[in-house]
Design a protein around this motif. Structure first.
Motif, PDB file in Angstrom:
ATOM      1  N   ASP A 224       0.847  -1.199   0.000  1.00 41.55           N
ATOM      2  CA  ASP A 224       0.000   0.000   0.000  1.00 41.55           C
ATOM      3  C   ASP A 224       0.880   1.246   0.000  1.00 41.55           C
ATOM      4  OD1 ASP A 224      -1.698   2.128   0.584  1.00 41.55           O
ATOM      5  OD2 ASP A 224      -3.012   0.909   1.837  1.00 41.55           O
ATOM      6  N   GLU A 225       0.884   1.993  -1.111  1.00 48.82           N
ATOM      7  CA  GLU A 225       1.751   3.156  -1.255  1.00 48.82           C
ATOM      8  C   GLU A 225       1.390   4.273  -0.270  1.00 48.82           C
ATOM      9  OE1 GLU A 225       4.437   3.718  -3.095  1.00 48.82           O
ATOM     10  OE2 GLU A 225       4.401   1.649  -3.835  1.00 48.82           O
ATOM     11  N   GLU A 226       0.117   4.379   0.074  1.00 49.02           N
ATOM     12  CA  GLU A 226      -0.294   5.420   1.017  1.00 49.02           C
ATOM     13  C   GLU A 226       0.349   5.203   2.389  1.00 49.02           C
ATOM     14  OE1 GLU A 226      -4.305   7.521   2.907  1.00 49.02           O
ATOM     15  OE2 GLU A 226      -4.495   5.884   1.472  1.00 49.02           O
ATOM     16  N   LYS A 227       0.470   3.942   2.775  1.00 46.20           N
ATOM     17  CA  LYS A 227       1.102   3.649   4.063  1.00 46.20           C
ATOM     18  C   LYS A 227       2.585   3.999   4.029  1.00 46.20           C
ATOM     19  CE  LYS A 227      -2.194   0.154   5.581  1.00 46.20           C
ATOM     20  NZ  LYS A 227      -2.428  -1.244   6.000  1.00 46.20           N
ATOM     21  N   LYS A 228       3.227   3.773   2.902  1.00 42.55           N
ATOM     22  CA  LYS A 228       4.629   4.148   2.777  1.00 42.55           C
ATOM     23  C   LYS A 228       4.795   5.658   2.863  1.00 42.55           C
ATOM     24  CE  LYS A 228       6.791   4.083  -1.217  1.00 42.55           C
ATOM     25  NZ  LYS A 228       7.529   3.621  -2.432  1.00 42.55           N
ATOM     26  N   THR A 229       3.888   6.387   2.223  1.00 42.15           N
ATOM     27  CA  THR A 229       3.937   7.846   2.255  1.00 42.15           C
ATOM     28  C   THR A 229       3.742   8.377   3.668  1.00 42.15           C
ATOM     29  OG1 THR A 229       3.058   7.956   0.000  1.00 42.15           O
ATOM     30  CG2 THR A 229       2.908   9.955   1.330  1.00 42.15           C
ATOM     31  N   LYS A 230       2.772   7.824   4.370  1.00 46.31           N
ATOM     32  CA  LYS A 230       2.522   8.250   5.753  1.00 46.31           C
ATOM     33  C   LYS A 230       3.713   7.919   6.637  1.00 46.31           C
ATOM     34  CE  LYS A 230      -2.540   8.043   5.871  1.00 46.31           C
ATOM     35  NZ  LYS A 230      -3.721   7.405   6.514  1.00 46.31           N
ATOM     36  N   SER A 231       4.313   6.774   6.416  1.00 48.52           N
ATOM     37  CA  SER A 231       5.480   6.373   7.196  1.00 48.52           C
ATOM     38  C   SER A 231       6.615   7.375   7.006  1.00 48.52           C
ATOM     39  CB  SER A 231       5.935   4.975   6.776  1.00 48.52           C
ATOM     40  OG  SER A 231       7.106   4.597   7.463  1.00 48.52           O
ATOM     41  N   ARG A 232       6.851   7.754   5.768  1.00 52.80           N
ATOM     42  CA  ARG A 232       7.895   8.733   5.491  1.00 52.80           C
ATOM     43  C   ARG A 232       7.592  10.068   6.160  1.00 52.80           C
ATOM     44  NH1 ARG A 232       8.895   7.752  -1.001  1.00 52.80           N
ATOM     45  NH2 ARG A 232      10.200   5.851  -0.797  1.00 52.80           N
ATOM     46  N   TYR A 233       6.355  10.439   6.206  1.00 52.13           N
ATOM     47  CA  TYR A 233       5.939  11.690   6.835  1.00 52.13           C
ATOM     48  C   TYR A 233       6.280  11.666   8.328  1.00 52.13           C
ATOM     49  CZ  TYR A 233       2.833  15.627   7.916  1.00 52.13           C
ATOM     50  OH  TYR A 233       2.327  16.812   8.337  1.00 52.13           O
ATOM     51  N   TYR A 234       5.976  10.561   8.988  1.00 56.01           N
ATOM     52  CA  TYR A 234       6.317  10.414  10.403  1.00 56.01           C
ATOM     53  C   TYR A 234       7.828  10.497  10.622  1.00 56.01           C
ATOM     54  CZ  TYR A 234       1.691   9.006  12.193  1.00 56.01           C
ATOM     55  OH  TYR A 234       0.385   8.982  12.602  1.00 56.01           O
ATOM     56  N   TYR A 235       8.575   9.757   9.808  1.00 53.30           N
ATOM     57  CA  TYR A 235      10.033   9.759   9.970  1.00 53.30           C
ATOM     58  C   TYR A 235      10.614  11.149   9.721  1.00 53.30           C
ATOM     59  CZ  TYR A 235      10.374   4.658  10.301  1.00 53.30           C
ATOM     60  OH  TYR A 235      10.277   3.348  10.721  1.00 53.30           O
ATOM     61  N   PHE A 236      10.030  11.861   8.770  1.00 58.15           N
ATOM     62  CA  PHE A 236      10.495  13.219   8.484  1.00 58.15           C
ATOM     63  C   PHE A 236      10.281  14.126   9.695  1.00 58.15           C
ATOM     64  CE2 PHE A 236       9.475  17.534   6.846  1.00 58.15           C
ATOM     65  CZ  PHE A 236      10.757  17.871   6.417  1.00 58.15           C
ATOM     66  N   MET A 237       9.122  14.004  10.348  1.00 58.12           N
ATOM     67  CA  MET A 237       8.848  14.824  11.517  1.00 58.12           C
ATOM     68  C   MET A 237       9.777  14.482  12.677  1.00 58.12           C
ATOM     69  SD  MET A 237       6.622  17.192  11.123  1.00 58.12           S
ATOM     70  CE  MET A 237       7.252  17.445   9.467  1.00 58.12           C
ATOM     71  N   ILE A 238      10.149  13.212  12.786  1.00 57.96           N
ATOM     72  CA  ILE A 238      11.118  12.812  13.818  1.00 57.96           C
ATOM     73  C   ILE A 238      12.466  13.480  13.536  1.00 57.96           C
ATOM     74  CG2 ILE A 238      12.446  10.866  14.759  1.00 57.96           C
ATOM     75  CD1 ILE A 238       9.929   9.125  14.201  1.00 57.96           C
ATOM     76  N   LEU A 239      12.862  13.505  12.263  1.00 58.17           N
ATOM     77  CA  LEU A 239      14.104  14.169  11.866  1.00 58.17           C
ATOM     78  C   LEU A 239      14.049  15.654  12.200  1.00 58.17           C
ATOM     79  CD1 LEU A 239      16.848  14.255  10.403  1.00 58.17           C
ATOM     80  CD2 LEU A 239      15.570  14.556   8.254  1.00 58.17           C
ATOM     81  N   VAL A 240      12.931  16.293  11.896  1.00 64.60           N
ATOM     82  CA  VAL A 240      12.775  17.722  12.181  1.00 64.60           C
ATOM     83  C   VAL A 240      12.879  17.981  13.682  1.00 64.60           C
ATOM     84  CG1 VAL A 240      11.170  19.674  12.110  1.00 64.60           C
ATOM     85  CG2 VAL A 240      11.413  18.178  10.115  1.00 64.60           C
ATOM     86  N   PHE A 241      12.243  17.124  14.476  1.00 69.09           N
ATOM     87  CA  PHE A 241      12.323  17.242  15.932  1.00 69.09           C
ATOM     88  C   PHE A 241      13.790  17.149  16.388  1.00 69.09           C
ATOM     89  CE2 PHE A 241      12.355  15.721  20.271  1.00 69.09           C
ATOM     90  CZ  PHE A 241      11.300  16.397  20.877  1.00 69.09           C
ATOM     91  N   GLY A 242      14.523  16.200  15.817  1.00 72.15           N
ATOM     92  CA  GLY A 242      15.928  16.041  16.158  1.00 72.15           C
ATOM     93  C   GLY A 242      16.747  17.262  15.780  1.00 72.15           C
ATOM     94  N   ILE A 243      16.447  17.846  14.625  1.00 73.04           N
ATOM     95  CA  ILE A 243      17.137  19.072  14.208  1.00 73.04           C
ATOM     96  C   ILE A 243      16.848  20.192  15.199  1.00 73.04           C
ATOM     97  CG2 ILE A 243      17.223  20.878  12.445  1.00 73.04           C
ATOM     98  CD1 ILE A 243      16.712  18.653  10.370  1.00 73.04           C
ATOM     99  N   GLY A 244      15.591  20.282  15.624  1.00 76.33           N
ATOM    100  CA  GLY A 244      15.221  21.299  16.611  1.00 76.33           C
ATOM    101  C   GLY A 244      15.972  21.115  17.917  1.00 76.33           C
ATOM    102  N   ALA A 245      16.127  19.853  18.351  1.00 74.48           N
ATOM    103  CA  ALA A 245      16.865  19.565  19.578  1.00 74.48           C
ATOM    104  C   ALA A 245      18.338  19.949  19.434  1.00 74.48           C
ATOM    105  CB  ALA A 245      16.735  18.086  19.939  1.00 74.48           C
ATOM    106  N   ALA A 246      18.917  19.659  18.274  1.00 77.13           N
ATOM    107  CA  ALA A 246      20.317  20.021  18.030  1.00 77.13           C
ATOM    108  C   ALA A 246      20.495  21.538  18.050  1.00 77.13           C
ATOM    109  CB  ALA A 246      20.777  19.453  16.693  1.00 77.13           C
ATOM    110  N   LEU A 247      19.559  22.244  17.419  1.00 72.09           N
ATOM    111  CA  LEU A 247      19.611  23.703  17.434  1.00 72.09           C
ATOM    112  C   LEU A 247      19.452  24.244  18.847  1.00 72.09           C
ATOM    113  CD1 LEU A 247      17.443  24.510  14.261  1.00 72.09           C
ATOM    114  CD2 LEU A 247      19.922  24.763  14.505  1.00 72.09           C
TER     115      LEU A 247
END
Length: 222
Positions: free
Chosen positions: A165-188
């Protein structure tokens, strides 16, 4: 999934701003305000229980205050939502965002002798954020913590591998991207804390103010 949405407060750009702020605040409260986690109350609850077991009243107070502030923040947000939901000029989520800005600005003026109050204020702001902004592009996620997002991302990725299911892959990437953004915020947040100390929280306030202004735009495709 990523077509036109009605509320700017549910857009990708707002999610990024909030996740950056969420990570920044956790790093700031830990590095500048006595090693307390303002966002994730799980850590504080563990440290609170440990302090009770060790019969250390000072540490009990240190960790119980942000937990209680989080409770108050969620409750207060629901009051504001119900009272201001029909406002036409300003959305109730913008009211929450502006309250966050004011609280973060106030924290920057508090000396280290007021760390307890600073942590309570930050926890209050984080609780109001996580309660107000819970869905982006139809995907439910938190912007002040990562555990739930990591679980959801991995579950969706696993499901995609079994179902295709491609939609599930897209949603998964969205979650992982937000985790990355959170990590960038913590580093900053860690970097800013080292260079500007307790006033570094004002950078978070500026970013949140930008989000508040953006929310005057009612619709977006991103």
């Amino acid at each position: 999934m990523f077509g036109k949405i009605k509320q700017m407060s549910e857009s990708m750009i707002i999610a990024i701003i909030l996740a950056l702020g969420g990570g920044f605040r956790d790093a700031y409260s830990y590095n500048c305000r006595g090693q307390v986690f303002a966002n994730a109350q799980t850590g504080n609850l563990v440290l609170l229980s440990q302090s009770i077991a060790k019969k250390d009243p000072a540490l009990v107070l240190k960790y119980i205050l942000p937990v209680f502030a989080f409770f108050v923040g969620v409750y207060l947000t629901e009051i504001i939502k119900r009272s201001c939901k029909e406002f036409q000029i300003i959305h109730w989520r913008q009211i929450i965002a502006m309250m966050e800005v004011l609280m973060l600005v106030a924290v920057g003026f508090m000396p280290t002798s007021m760390d307890h109050i600073a942590n309570v204020t930050i926890s209050l702001a984080c609780a109001m954020q996580v309660q107000s902004f819970r869905k982006f592009h139809g995907v439910s996620m938190a912007t002040t913590m990562c555990t739930g997002n990591l679980r959801s991302a991995t579950e969706l990725l696993s499901s995609y591998h079994f179902t295709g299911d491609e939609e599930k892959k897209t949603k998964s990437r969205y979650y992982y991207f937000m985790i990355l953004v959170f990590g960038i915020g913590a580093a900053l947040g860690a970097f800013a804390s080292d260079y500007w100390g307790i006033q570094s929280i004002w950078l978070d306030a500026i970013v949140m103010m930008f989000g508040f202004i953006l929310m005057f735009k009612e619709e977006t495709k991103w």
